[in-house]
Scaffold this motif. Sequence first.
Motif, PDB file in Angstrom:
ATOM      1  N   PHE A 276      45.108  40.101  35.898  1.00 30.86           N
ATOM      2  CA  PHE A 276      44.495  39.304  34.833  1.00 30.86           C
ATOM      3  C   PHE A 276      44.318  40.082  33.540  1.00 30.86           C
ATOM      4  CE2 PHE A 276      40.108  40.228  33.589  1.00 30.86           C
ATOM      5  CZ  PHE A 276      39.781  41.270  34.452  1.00 30.86           C
ATOM      6  N   LYS A 277      44.390  41.418  33.600  1.00 30.06           N
ATOM      7  CA  LYS A 277      44.180  42.194  32.370  1.00 30.06           C
ATOM      8  C   LYS A 277      45.228  41.872  31.305  1.00 30.06           C
ATOM      9  CE  LYS A 277      41.290  45.676  34.421  1.00 30.06           C
ATOM     10  NZ  LYS A 277      41.289  45.198  35.826  1.00 30.06           N
ATOM     11  N   ASP A 278      46.389  41.360  31.733  1.00 26.52           N
ATOM     12  CA  ASP A 278      47.393  40.932  30.754  1.00 26.52           C
ATOM     13  C   ASP A 278      46.871  39.815  29.848  1.00 26.52           C
ATOM     14  OD1 ASP A 278      49.466  42.624  31.686  1.00 26.52           O
ATOM     15  OD2 ASP A 278      50.022  41.169  33.229  1.00 26.52           O
TER      16      ASP A 278
ATOM     17  N   GLY B 276      45.718  52.506  37.699  1.00 22.32           N
ATOM     18  CA  GLY B 276      46.653  51.428  38.000  1.00 22.32           C
ATOM     19  C   GLY B 276      46.674  50.304  36.983  1.00 22.32           C
ATOM     20  N   ASP B 277      45.840  49.277  37.177  1.00 18.55           N
ATOM     21  CA  ASP B 277      45.988  48.025  36.432  1.00 18.55           C
ATOM     22  C   ASP B 277      45.818  48.137  34.916  1.00 18.55           C
ATOM     23  OD1 ASP B 277      46.537  46.696  38.721  1.00 18.55           O
ATOM     24  OD2 ASP B 277      44.590  45.702  38.907  1.00 18.55           O
ATOM     25  N   THR B 278      44.804  48.873  34.461  1.00 20.76           N
ATOM     26  CA  THR B 278      44.545  48.923  33.023  1.00 20.76           C
ATOM     27  C   THR B 278      45.685  49.592  32.275  1.00 20.76           C
ATOM     28  OG1 THR B 278      42.209  49.107  33.515  1.00 20.76           O
ATOM     29  CG2 THR B 278      42.870  49.615  31.282  1.00 20.76           C
TER      30      THR B 278
ATOM     31  N   SER C  65      34.649  41.156  40.662  1.00 24.59           N
ATOM     32  CA  SER C  65      34.086  41.950  39.560  1.00 24.59           C
ATOM     33  C   SER C  65      34.008  43.432  39.856  1.00 24.59           C
ATOM     34  CB  SER C  65      32.677  41.451  39.233  1.00 24.59           C
ATOM     35  OG  SER C  65      32.723  40.109  38.807  1.00 24.59           O
ATOM     36  N   GLY C  66      34.180  44.198  38.792  1.00 22.45           N
ATOM     37  CA  GLY C  66      33.998  45.643  38.850  1.00 22.45           C
ATOM     38  C   GLY C  66      33.184  46.068  37.652  1.00 22.45           C
ATOM     39  N   ASN C  67      33.833  46.082  36.481  1.00 21.07           N
ATOM     40  CA  ASN C  67      33.173  46.483  35.244  1.00 21.07           C
ATOM     41  C   ASN C  67      32.413  45.352  34.557  1.00 21.07           C
ATOM     42  OD1 ASN C  67      33.433  49.275  34.737  1.00 21.07           O
ATOM     43  ND2 ASN C  67      35.631  48.999  34.478  1.00 21.07           N
ATOM     44  N   PHE C  68      32.367  44.186  35.157  1.00 16.27           N
ATOM     45  CA  PHE C  68      31.627  43.048  34.612  1.00 16.27           C
ATOM     46  C   PHE C  68      32.272  42.504  33.333  1.00 16.27           C
ATOM     47  CE2 PHE C  68      27.768  40.734  33.076  1.00 16.27           C
ATOM     48  CZ  PHE C  68      27.391  40.130  34.252  1.00 16.27           C
ATOM     49  N   GLY C  69      33.540  42.869  33.066  1.00 11.04           N
ATOM     50  CA  GLY C  69      34.192  42.396  31.842  1.00 11.04           C
ATOM     51  C   GLY C  69      34.593  40.939  31.969  1.00 11.04           C
ATOM     52  N   ASN C  70      35.260  40.612  33.059  1.00 14.17           N
ATOM     53  CA  ASN C  70      35.764  39.265  33.265  1.00 14.17           C
ATOM     54  C   ASN C  70      34.610  38.256  33.321  1.00 14.17           C
ATOM     55  OD1 ASN C  70      37.337  37.093  33.929  1.00 14.17           O
ATOM     56  ND2 ASN C  70      38.316  38.037  35.700  1.00 14.17           N
ATOM     57  N   VAL C  71      33.645  38.518  34.184  1.00 13.45           N
ATOM     58  CA  VAL C  71      32.557  37.536  34.355  1.00 13.45           C
ATOM     59  C   VAL C  71      31.647  37.471  33.123  1.00 13.45           C
ATOM     60  CG1 VAL C  71      30.856  39.026  35.517  1.00 13.45           C
ATOM     61  CG2 VAL C  71      30.959  36.580  36.059  1.00 13.45           C
TER      62      VAL C  71
ATOM     63  N   GLU D 289      41.901  34.056  40.138  1.00 14.67           N
ATOM     64  CA  GLU D 289      42.910  34.899  40.814  1.00 14.67           C
ATOM     65  C   GLU D 289      43.228  36.046  39.876  1.00 14.67           C
ATOM     66  OE1 GLU D 289      46.996  33.330  41.295  1.00 14.67           O
ATOM     67  OE2 GLU D 289      46.890  34.082  43.341  1.00 14.67           O
ATOM     68  N   THR D 290      42.818  37.263  40.240  1.00 19.24           N
ATOM     69  CA  THR D 290      42.920  38.372  39.283  1.00 19.24           C
ATOM     70  C   THR D 290      44.145  39.246  39.468  1.00 19.24           C
ATOM     71  OG1 THR D 290      41.435  39.703  40.650  1.00 19.24           O
ATOM     72  CG2 THR D 290      40.431  38.470  38.831  1.00 19.24           C
ATOM     73  N   ALA D 291      44.886  39.061  40.561  1.00 19.39           N
ATOM     74  CA  ALA D 291      46.146  39.808  40.711  1.00 19.39           C
ATOM     75  C   ALA D 291      47.033  39.016  41.658  1.00 19.39           C
ATOM     76  CB  ALA D 291      45.908  41.212  41.261  1.00 19.39           C
TER      77      ALA D 291
HETATM   78  C1  LIG Z   1      40.169  44.952  36.553  1.00 24.21           C
HETATM   79  C2  LIG Z   1      40.274  44.078  37.749  1.00 24.21           C
HETATM   80  C3  LIG Z   1      39.146  43.438  38.320  1.00 24.21           C
HETATM   81  C4  LIG Z   1      37.745  43.662  37.807  1.00 24.21           C
HETATM   82  O1  LIG Z   1      37.528  43.103  36.537  1.00 24.21           O
HETATM   83  P1  LIG Z   1      36.243  43.513  35.692  1.00 24.21           P
HETATM   84  O2  LIG Z   1      36.434  42.867  34.381  1.00 24.21           O
HETATM   85  O3  LIG Z   1      36.297  45.007  35.596  1.00 24.21           O
HETATM   86  O4  LIG Z   1      35.038  43.053  36.419  1.00 24.21           O
HETATM   87  C5  LIG Z   1      39.330  42.588  39.400  1.00 24.21           C
HETATM   88  N1  LIG Z   1      40.560  42.384  39.920  1.00 24.21           N
HETATM   89  C6  LIG Z   1      41.658  42.977  39.407  1.00 24.21           C
HETATM   90  C7  LIG Z   1      42.977  42.722  40.042  1.00 24.21           C
HETATM   91  C8  LIG Z   1      41.571  43.836  38.303  1.00 24.21           C
HETATM   92  O5  LIG Z   1      42.672  44.437  37.807  1.00 24.21           O
END
Ligand SMILES: *Cc1c(COP(=O)(O)O)cnc(C)c1O
Length: 477
Positions: free
Chosen positions: A116-118, A147-149, A260-266, A419-421
């Motif tokens: 989803f970072k794209d 990896g993803d970023t 969620s990880g860094n709370f950016g998406n939510v 769906e984030t990946a």
């Molecule tokens: C970065 C990432 C997350 C976490 O997103 P945050 O904005 O950091 O909470 C979840 N899933 C995937 C696949 C990611 O790349």
Amino acid sequence: MKYISTRADAASQTNPRGFSEILLEGLAPDGGLYLPTHYPHVDDATLNRWRGLPYHELAFEILSLYIDDIPKADLRDITARTYTKAVYGFEAITPLKPLESGVYLEALSNGPTLAFKDMAMQLLGNLFEYELRRRGEQLNILGATSGDTGSAAEYAMRGKQGVRVFMLSPHGRMSPFQQAQMFSLPDANIHNLAVEGVFDDCQDIVKAVSNDLDFKRQYKIGTVNSINWARLLAQVVYYFAGYFYATKSNAEKVSFTVPSGNFGNVCAGHVARMMGLPIEQLVVATNENNVLDEFFRTGSYRVRGSAETFETSSPSMDISKASNFERFMFDLLGRDGARVKSLFKDEIEQRGEFHVSAAEFAKVAGYGFVSGTSQHSDRLVTIKDTFERFGLMIDTHTADGLKVAREHLKPGVTMLVLETALAAKFADTIVEATGRQPERPHWIAGLEGLEDRPKRFTVLPADVDMVKDYVTRHCQD
Ligand SMILES: *Cc1c(COP(=O)(O)O)cnc(C)c1O
């Protein structure tokens, strides 16, 4: 629209900044994060007007509420070039995939790096190029990735005028797919630096270089990390799009579950809800690294040390602290910058934790937040079950989301799980769960035989001066 810092004292509150000023910046000078002075309210008539717009026009409408220092025609051109079927494979850009009744996945990972970072980074690439050209400036992006970023940043910035990327990654420690994706890029403005160390070494080097203010200024060093406001803003759009795809009228409510990880998406979901999008709940799903789940259950925010940060099969959520969380706290605490500063600067930096008061914690529910945790065994079950019942392969992060989403379903409220990946990115766990290899998306050119392409990267010791020396020698190319 102007922007203020989450740690803003009275002086900086009276001296707010414009969007283009904060676009190329990371943290605010006082160490806080930028937020708009207010959230524009979107009324029923506007929601009706937006319903049915193509994604890129919806993006333009939302962005233009927050960006008033880029001419509208230019902004419209930027969103039209960013959100295309050619890049995302589907006209809807973030189409829904139905599961059981009332539950959908919203596909955010159809872009070039399958995560989803794209969604945000592709916009950032075009905004950076635009702003740098307008100023006649150059920028050298220095980043660290596991990896993803890093791959999302490289695919967004490749070939862009005025931008170079220097991406540090731990040598030999990324997945073969992630490594091949980054290292096979032929573009001259992309530099892969494989550091002999672990991810934390890479991050420490980036911090050390960024703290050398003279070096930073002389070599025009910048970042693209997840605290960038423009990234967050780009993510607000798909909450609106998902809502419109799932509903027929604005009387309906939906909930979103966000891995969620860094709370950016939510946090982008929080902004959408503050704007008036009819969101019932925002469900925060964490993996074994459950810093955020702990806060939403107890009101205690406790960052973790490296010994307590687990390596999991949803690795993009393996975080020890949630860097965007401060933005929500600013709103929760009535936008009291002094209180935010005392929590994040004094308490977190000294003791590694804080506890909000009972009165403050009682307000959390009013913002729609609830949470849950998922672990490796849950991921395996959820991936296998989703494949058997719906014929859909989901990735490990999305599986965390779906598992937690089902703990928060409400009658009459549609649940959208972000769906984030794509599964193809985390093939080992998919094979463990289903016994099958996930397919690679057919709409993305060049994925077949990716691992066999020539690779461009430079191995460096985990040494700040060696990295600086590399940047110095390659930042004029
Ligand atoms: C970065 C990432 C997350 C976490 O997103 P945050 O904005 O950091 O909470 C979840 N899933 C995937 C696949 C990611 O790349």
